[in-house]
Design a protein around this motif. Sequence first.
Motif, mmCIF file in Angstrom:
data_model
loop_
_atom_site.group_PDB
_atom_site.id
_atom_site.type_symbol
_atom_site.label_atom_id
_atom_site.label_comp_id
_atom_site.label_asym_id
_atom_site.label_seq_id
_atom_site.Cartn_x
_atom_site.Cartn_y
_atom_site.Cartn_z
ATOM 1 N N CYS A 299 0.834 -1.212 0.000
ATOM 2 C CA CYS A 299 0.000 0.000 0.000
ATOM 3 C C CYS A 299 0.865 1.256 0.000
ATOM 4 O O CYS A 299 0.541 2.223 -0.699
ATOM 5 C CB CYS A 299 -0.948 0.001 1.200
ATOM 6 S SG CYS A 299 -2.303 -1.174 1.012
ATOM 7 N N ALA A 300 1.950 1.229 0.758
ATOM 8 C CA ALA A 300 2.842 2.397 0.807
ATOM 9 C C ALA A 300 3.434 2.665 -0.579
ATOM 10 O O ALA A 300 3.535 3.817 -1.018
ATOM 11 C CB ALA A 300 3.950 2.178 1.835
ATOM 12 N N ARG A 301 3.802 1.596 -1.312
ATOM 13 C CA ARG A 301 4.372 1.768 -2.654
ATOM 14 C C ARG A 301 3.307 2.301 -3.619
ATOM 15 O O ARG A 301 3.588 3.180 -4.441
ATOM 16 C CB ARG A 301 4.956 0.434 -3.168
ATOM 17 C CG ARG A 301 5.603 0.550 -4.520
ATOM 18 C CD ARG A 301 6.812 1.485 -4.501
ATOM 19 N NE ARG A 301 7.295 1.727 -5.846
ATOM 20 C CZ ARG A 301 7.752 2.901 -6.280
ATOM 21 N NH1 ARG A 301 7.831 3.933 -5.477
ATOM 22 N NH2 ARG A 301 8.168 3.027 -7.518
ATOM 23 N N ILE A 302 2.094 1.786 -3.518
ATOM 24 C CA ILE A 302 1.003 2.272 -4.367
ATOM 25 C C ILE A 302 0.752 3.748 -4.093
ATOM 26 O O ILE A 302 0.595 4.549 -5.023
ATOM 27 C CB ILE A 302 -0.274 1.423 -4.164
ATOM 28 C CG1 ILE A 302 -0.060 0.020 -4.752
ATOM 29 C CG2 ILE A 302 -1.498 2.096 -4.791
ATOM 30 C CD1 ILE A 302 -1.136 -0.984 -4.388
ATOM 31 N N GLU A 303 0.747 4.134 -2.813
ATOM 32 C CA GLU A 303 0.548 5.543 -2.450
ATOM 33 C C GLU A 303 1.655 6.424 -3.020
ATOM 34 O O GLU A 303 1.388 7.532 -3.500
ATOM 35 C CB GLU A 303 0.459 5.691 -0.929
ATOM 36 C CG GLU A 303 -0.830 5.124 -0.372
ATOM 37 C CD GLU A 303 -0.849 4.992 1.142
ATOM 38 O OE1 GLU A 303 -1.886 5.298 1.742
ATOM 39 O OE2 GLU A 303 0.176 4.589 1.717
ATOM 40 N N ALA A 304 2.907 5.920 -2.993
ATOM 41 C CA ALA A 304 4.030 6.683 -3.558
ATOM 42 C C ALA A 304 3.847 6.865 -5.071
ATOM 43 O O ALA A 304 4.091 7.946 -5.605
ATOM 44 C CB ALA A 304 5.350 5.977 -3.253
ATOM 45 N N LEU A 305 3.398 5.810 -5.754
ATOM 46 C CA LEU A 305 3.178 5.898 -7.199
ATOM 47 C C LEU A 305 2.009 6.824 -7.528
ATOM 48 O O LEU A 305 2.050 7.548 -8.521
ATOM 49 C CB LEU A 305 2.938 4.502 -7.793
ATOM 50 C CG LEU A 305 4.166 3.585 -7.804
ATOM 51 C CD1 LEU A 305 3.755 2.153 -8.135
ATOM 52 C CD2 LEU A 305 5.230 4.093 -8.766
ATOM 53 N N ILE A 306 0.973 6.828 -6.698
ATOM 54 C CA ILE A 306 -0.160 7.742 -6.875
ATOM 55 C C ILE A 306 0.332 9.186 -6.829
ATOM 56 O O ILE A 306 -0.023 10.007 -7.676
ATOM 57 C CB ILE A 306 -1.252 7.484 -5.807
ATOM 58 C CG1 ILE A 306 -1.989 6.177 -6.123
ATOM 59 C CG2 ILE A 306 -2.227 8.657 -5.715
ATOM 60 C CD1 ILE A 306 -2.891 5.679 -5.000
#
Length: 148
Positions: free
Chosen positions: A43-50
Amino acid sequence: MRIMGLDYGTKTVGVAVSDPLGITAQAVETITRKEENKLRKTCARIEALIAEYGVERIVLGFPKHMNNDIGERAEKALEFRDMLARRTGLEVVMWDERLTTVSAERTLMESGVRRENRKKHIDQIAAVFILQGYLDMLSMRQGTETGH
């Protein structure tokens, strides 16, 4: 508006992002985790990509059975959708992903990607197919609304 496409699997999440005009989907990366339920780093990686891509909506693959039933994988995808919506505050659209992995595998084979290398790319390509299907639907819907 950029849209993110996700192919959610037991140990990987394939990520694709649309171009700024919302016409084409491009593969970004495959996020891997050691255990199915360890989603904090995912989730943290997805948030960074967002944040990096300025994503305003997420399209998540919905792995229904061929007979349209919702099985365990689809239930897990719905749980993941709820978690993503809570964490990101973005709309998360479920998109029927039946046969996207099959299509992704075929595309990689036709592109001459060796079997041992396909696993690295399959989830990203599946995410591209999920997102592109959604983008095409939006494009067709806009075409009918404007009379084209």
